[in-house]
Design an enzyme around this catalytic site. Structure first.
Site, PDB file in Angstrom:
ATOM      1  N   GLN A   1       0.853  -1.206   0.000  1.00 35.16           N
ATOM      2  CA  GLN A   1       0.000   0.000   0.000  1.00 35.16           C
ATOM      3  C   GLN A   1       0.881   1.246   0.000  1.00 35.16           C
ATOM      4  O   GLN A   1       1.522   1.556   1.004  1.00 35.16           O
ATOM      5  CB  GLN A   1      -0.874  -0.035   1.261  1.00 35.16           C
ATOM      6  CG  GLN A   1      -1.834   1.114   1.391  1.00 35.16           C
ATOM      7  CD  GLN A   1      -2.456   1.148   2.779  1.00 35.16           C
ATOM      8  OE1 GLN A   1      -1.985   0.460   3.692  1.00 35.16           O
ATOM      9  NE2 GLN A   1      -3.489   1.936   2.946  1.00 35.16           N
TER      10      GLN A   1
ATOM     11  N   SER B   1       1.255   6.595   2.351  1.00 32.75           N
ATOM     12  CA  SER B   1       1.958   7.605   3.157  1.00 32.75           C
ATOM     13  C   SER B   1       3.200   8.141   2.463  1.00 32.75           C
ATOM     14  O   SER B   1       3.894   7.410   1.749  1.00 32.75           O
ATOM     15  CB  SER B   1       2.385   7.004   4.497  1.00 32.75           C
ATOM     16  OG  SER B   1       1.299   6.432   5.141  1.00 32.75           O
TER      17      SER B   1
ATOM     18  N   GLU C   1      -9.123  -0.999   6.023  1.00 36.17           N
ATOM     19  CA  GLU C   1      -7.918  -1.129   6.860  1.00 36.17           C
ATOM     20  C   GLU C   1      -8.283  -0.966   8.337  1.00 36.17           C
ATOM     21  O   GLU C   1      -7.792  -1.682   9.193  1.00 36.17           O
ATOM     22  CB  GLU C   1      -6.916  -0.063   6.437  1.00 36.17           C
ATOM     23  CG  GLU C   1      -5.566  -0.217   7.105  1.00 36.17           C
ATOM     24  CD  GLU C   1      -4.527   0.727   6.506  1.00 36.17           C
ATOM     25  OE1 GLU C   1      -4.887   1.625   5.731  1.00 36.17           O
ATOM     26  OE2 GLU C   1      -3.346   0.541   6.832  1.00 36.17           O
TER      27      GLU C   1
ATOM     28  N   GLU D   1      -5.429  10.079  17.192  1.00 35.10           N
ATOM     29  CA  GLU D   1      -6.023  11.419  17.114  1.00 35.10           C
ATOM     30  C   GLU D   1      -6.936  11.525  15.893  1.00 35.10           C
ATOM     31  O   GLU D   1      -8.006  12.141  15.959  1.00 35.10           O
ATOM     32  CB  GLU D   1      -4.915  12.496  17.043  1.00 35.10           C
ATOM     33  CG  GLU D   1      -4.136  12.697  18.338  1.00 35.10           C
ATOM     34  CD  GLU D   1      -3.104  11.601  18.577  1.00 35.10           C
ATOM     35  OE1 GLU D   1      -2.814  10.805  17.652  1.00 35.10           O
ATOM     36  OE2 GLU D   1      -2.583  11.528  19.708  1.00 35.10           O
TER      37      GLU D   1
HETATM   38  C1  LIG Z   1       2.931  -0.440  11.796  1.00 38.49           C
HETATM   39  C2  LIG Z   1       2.716   0.574  10.680  1.00 38.49           C
HETATM   40  C3  LIG Z   1       2.435   0.133   9.385  1.00 38.49           C
HETATM   41  C4  LIG Z   1       2.243   1.046   8.344  1.00 38.49           C
HETATM   42  N1  LIG Z   1       2.049   0.571   7.070  1.00 38.49           N
HETATM   43  C5  LIG Z   1       1.846   1.457   6.056  1.00 38.49           C
HETATM   44  C6  LIG Z   1       1.700   0.987   4.690  1.00 38.49           C
HETATM   45  O1  LIG Z   1       1.812  -0.210   4.407  1.00 38.49           O
HETATM   46  N2  LIG Z   1       1.471   1.896   3.716  1.00 38.49           N
HETATM   47  C7  LIG Z   1       1.369   3.232   3.973  1.00 38.49           C
HETATM   48  O2  LIG Z   1       1.122   3.985   3.033  1.00 38.49           O
HETATM   49  N3  LIG Z   1       1.561   3.718   5.242  1.00 38.49           N
HETATM   50  C8  LIG Z   1       1.809   2.866   6.280  1.00 38.49           C
HETATM   51  N4  LIG Z   1       2.014   3.348   7.575  1.00 38.49           N
HETATM   52  C9  LIG Z   1       2.031   4.801   7.791  1.00 38.49           C
HETATM   53  C10 LIG Z   1       0.845   5.320   8.584  1.00 38.49           C
HETATM   54  O3  LIG Z   1      -0.336   5.290   7.823  1.00 38.49           O
HETATM   55  C11 LIG Z   1       1.211   6.752   8.998  1.00 38.49           C
HETATM   56  O4  LIG Z   1       2.329   6.658   9.874  1.00 38.49           O
HETATM   57  C12 LIG Z   1       0.068   7.426   9.731  1.00 38.49           C
HETATM   58  O5  LIG Z   1      -0.976   7.726   8.838  1.00 38.49           O
HETATM   59  C13 LIG Z   1       0.519   8.749  10.433  1.00 38.49           C
HETATM   60  O6  LIG Z   1       1.184   9.591   9.552  1.00 38.49           O
HETATM   61  P1  LIG Z   1       2.607  10.232   9.938  1.00 38.49           P
HETATM   62  O7  LIG Z   1       3.490   9.121  10.408  1.00 38.49           O
HETATM   63  O8  LIG Z   1       3.046  11.045   8.761  1.00 38.49           O
HETATM   64  O9  LIG Z   1       2.318  11.186  11.187  1.00 38.49           O
HETATM   65  P2  LIG Z   1       1.774  12.686  11.150  1.00 38.49           P
HETATM   66  O10 LIG Z   1       0.569  12.737  10.263  1.00 38.49           O
HETATM   67  O11 LIG Z   1       2.885  13.602  10.834  1.00 38.49           O
HETATM   68  O12 LIG Z   1       1.287  12.895  12.637  1.00 38.49           O
HETATM   69  C14 LIG Z   1       2.177  13.325  13.683  1.00 38.49           C
HETATM   70  C15 LIG Z   1       1.357  13.536  14.942  1.00 38.49           C
HETATM   71  O13 LIG Z   1       0.413  14.611  14.736  1.00 38.49           O
HETATM   72  C16 LIG Z   1      -0.933  14.191  15.034  1.00 38.49           C
HETATM   73  N5  LIG Z   1      -1.867  14.809  14.099  1.00 38.49           N
HETATM   74  C17 LIG Z   1      -1.703  14.977  12.754  1.00 38.49           C
HETATM   75  N6  LIG Z   1      -2.791  15.549  12.213  1.00 38.49           N
HETATM   76  C18 LIG Z   1      -3.679  15.762  13.227  1.00 38.49           C
HETATM   77  C19 LIG Z   1      -4.988  16.325  13.303  1.00 38.49           C
HETATM   78  N7  LIG Z   1      -5.607  16.772  12.213  1.00 38.49           N
HETATM   79  N8  LIG Z   1      -5.600  16.356  14.521  1.00 38.49           N
HETATM   80  C20 LIG Z   1      -4.977  15.894  15.630  1.00 38.49           C
HETATM   81  N9  LIG Z   1      -3.721  15.350  15.624  1.00 38.49           N
HETATM   82  C21 LIG Z   1      -3.084  15.282  14.443  1.00 38.49           C
HETATM   83  C22 LIG Z   1      -0.885  12.685  14.807  1.00 38.49           C
HETATM   84  O14 LIG Z   1      -1.925  12.025  15.515  1.00 38.49           O
HETATM   85  C23 LIG Z   1       0.511  12.307  15.315  1.00 38.49           C
HETATM   86  O15 LIG Z   1       0.490  12.178  16.713  1.00 38.49           O
HETATM   87  C24 LIG Z   1       2.264   2.444   8.616  1.00 38.49           C
HETATM   88  C25 LIG Z   1       2.545   2.900   9.921  1.00 38.49           C
HETATM   89  C26 LIG Z   1       2.799   1.987  10.943  1.00 38.49           C
HETATM   90  C27 LIG Z   1       3.127   2.500  12.329  1.00 38.49           C
END
Ligand SMILES: Cc1cc2nc3c(=O)[nH]c(=O)nc-3n(C[C@H](O)[C@H](O)[C@H](O)COP(=O)(O)OP(=O)(O)OC[C@H]3O[C@@H](n4cnc5c(N)ncnc54)[C@H](O)[C@@H]3O)c2cc1C
Length: 410
Positions: A106, A109, A224, A378
């Site tokens: 997938q 991100s 998902e 969140e």
């Molecule tokens: C085990 C695991 C498997 C994964 N597998 C995949 C995969 O196969 N394919 C893929 O595409 N992605 C994958 N991911 C990525 C995952 O979808 C993202 O890590 C997730 O969506 C969060 O995005 P970010 O890491 O950029 O954090 P950010 O979006 O930068 O968030 C940082 C912090 O800010 C908070 N925050 C952000 N926006 C808001 C808001 N509007 N309101 C309140 N709080 C907010 C968040 O809750 C978090 O605490 C995986 C992640 C993990 C941990």
């Protein structure tokens, strides 16, 4: 239902041959509609209600035969293609996904677009009979072994961000796709960065229409979020023959990078035995925390059952997926808290001298993942606040601004 399961048992006695290859066996399952019995008949299912899925998979397991594979293909790609098409991709991709011949990842991100997924900047431009894609994805689970990727890319920069995204099926094995593993704090490497440098996507590899990728992505995300971690019926009977050898090899290979996944759920299954083993089962604080954990577990289970009942009535997955996802996080955190109370400082040790050979330390380092993957806690709370509680939406200053003019990190 019992009549249908009886039909399945009779069919297995004639169709099962342990010396078939795994792909041949799954092909038979798919052609008979038993691999995915809830799918529509025209796409290889039996149009049975959602409640049939678990019963059929338990019947396959109790008959001692392998079922369809786990993973992104069956859980995310197939339902998304089923719902949005086109027919040509349904015809070409669904069956090999069910037989395990095609493995998926997938590609959603990006370094600057996780929670704010619609802010993604991977670009796709049409060039004759293909789309040319450049950009970077991150946290892509299983990318190193995938044949195809579910890819979101921006195809129009002059419309607001949700409207300029298209949903592609990206062939992963090509020169423009570079996969680099990422090492996590728990020592495993399940994720990858994926660099796309003029990668090619055939023009007909689109799910949904150009510019409608966000709507399609919501389907994938809803599936998902409602995923129950690790649910699989245990096979009984004689596990032997070529099909089983291949099924076991597939399962070991697929689970190797994810062997810490049980730990990210906090291992609530271990707490009572651990409390007894370390002599703290009578400690009132420990007992209180265990009781809270058990109560959380039961309420999550009942919520999941209500959601399953809603799906059985034909409703598509909705915000109840966010409730389940949030509950999994709460349970994992509560379980980790109990493990910390039980282990004291020794819980920080890794290796064979540590409690449960380091499993307790691995729990502490893995639980944060469940609070992030598939949308953070969140974000689930935002969804519940808006869609279930009817609270005002977050201010969206960018909603009507062409994406090109939206300020962002570059
Ligand atoms: C085990 C695991 C498997 C994964 N597998 C995949 C995969 O196969 N394919 C893929 O595409 N992605 C994958 N991911 C990525 C995952 O979808 C993202 O890590 C997730 O969506 C969060 O995005 P970010 O890491 O950029 O954090 P950010 O979006 O930068 O968030 C940082 C912090 O800010 C908070 N925050 C952000 N926006 C808001 C808001 N509007 N309101 C309140 N709080 C907010 C968040 O809750 C978090 O605490 C995986 C992640 C993990 C941990």
């Amino acid at each position: 239902m019992s009549e249908i399961l009886e039909q399945l048992r009779t069919w297995i006695t004639t169709a099962w041959d342990p010396e078939l290859s795994l792909v041949e066996w799954r092909g038979r399952l798919a052609d008979a509609g038993w691999a995915c019995p809830t799918w529509p008949r025209e796409w290889g299912g039996r149009s049975l209600p959602a409640t049939a899925a678990d019963l059929v998979s338990e019947t396959l397991a109790s008959a001692g035969v392998p079922g369809p594979p786990d993973g992104v293909g069956m859980h995310l790609a197939a339902p998304t293609i089923l719902e949005h098409g086109p027919d040509d991709l349904r015809r070409r991709l669904l069956r090999p996904t069910v037989t395990g011949e095609i493995v998926w990842c997938q590609l959603f991100s990006e370094p600057g677009a996780g929670s704010d997924l619609a802010g993604l900047t991977t670009r796709a431009e049409r060039d004759g009979d293909a789309w040319i894609v450049s950009g970077q994805k991150v946290w892509t689970t299983g990318a190193a072994h995938a044949d195809l990727g579910l890819l979101l890319a921006r195809t129009d920069w002059d419309v607001p961000k949700h409207r300029g995204i298209t949903y592609f099926v990206l062939p992963m094995r090509q020169p423009g796709v570079e996969v680099r593993p990422l090492r996590q704090m728990n020592g495993h490497a399940s994720f990858n960065e994926v660099f796309l440098d003029r990668a090619r996507v055939p023009a007909d590899h689109l799910i949904g229409q150009v510019g409608e990728g966000w709507k399609v992505a919501l389907t994938t995300l809803a599936h998902e979020r409602r995923l129950a971690p690790g649910r699989r019926a245990t096979p009984s009977g004689r596990i032997a023959g070529r099909a089983w050898r291949e099924a076991i090899a597939e399962r070991i290979a697929a689970s190797e990078p994810h062997k810490w996944y049980p730990q990210r759920a906090g291992r609530p299954d271990l707490v009572i035995a651990r409390a007894v083993a370390v002599g703290k089962a009578k400690d009132p604080v420990v007992r209180q925390e265990i009781a809270k954990l058990v109560a959380l577990g039961w309420s999550a289970k009942w919520t999941a059952q209500r959601a399953a009942a809603a799906r059985a009535l034909g409703r598509l997955p909705g915000p109840e997926g966010s409730l389940g996802k949030l509950a999994s996080s709460a349970i994992a955190r509560a379980a980790a808290r109990v493990h910390a109370l039980l282990a004291d400082a020794s819980g920080m040790l890794a290796g064979s001298d540590a409690p449960l050979d380091g499993t307790i330390a691995e729990i502490f380092l893995s639980v944060p993942a469940i609070t992030i993957a598939g949308g953070t806690d969140e974000i689930q709370r935002n969804i519940l606040a808006e869609r279930i509680l009817g609270l005002p939406k977050e201010p969206e200053t960018e909603r009507d601004v062409p994406f090109r003019r939206v300020p962002r990190n570059v």
